[in-house]
Design a protein around this motif. Sequence first.
Motif, short mmCIF file in Angstrom:
data_model
loop_
_atom_site.label_atom_id
_atom_site.label_comp_id
_atom_site.label_asym_id
_atom_site.label_seq_id
_atom_site.Cartn_x
_atom_site.Cartn_y
_atom_site.Cartn_z
N GLY A 26 0.81 -1.21 0.00
CA GLY A 26 0.00 0.00 0.00
C GLY A 26 0.84 1.26 0.00
N SER A 48 -7.41 5.54 0.49
CA SER A 48 -6.79 4.33 1.03
C SER A 48 -7.22 4.03 2.47
N TYR A 51 -8.74 0.47 2.80
CA TYR A 51 -7.67 -0.52 2.64
C TYR A 51 -6.88 -0.66 3.94
#
Length: 83
Positions: A26, A48, A51
């Motif tokens: 990531g 993000s 995630y």
Amino acid sequence: MSRRSRFLLIAMSTAFGIAALGLVAGMCYDLYLVSIRHVQFENVLGTSIAYNKALGGFGILGMVLFFAFLLSAIADRKQDKPR
């Protein structure tokens, strides 16, 4: 080490491994978006969040499995001791 302890150790290692590899992947993807595709950093971080929550879930699962492994190892040790 009993089968139960071995299973918990493997499950814990897998959960921590998924969390660590996902975090590194990531961060590399975020770096790619910011440096090569020139996306604003605030937008990258905003997209993000979900995630990172999923990765945090794997990290928490790994911690829970770690303590289950410790309790299992302690219980096995107490069973193996002669009285």
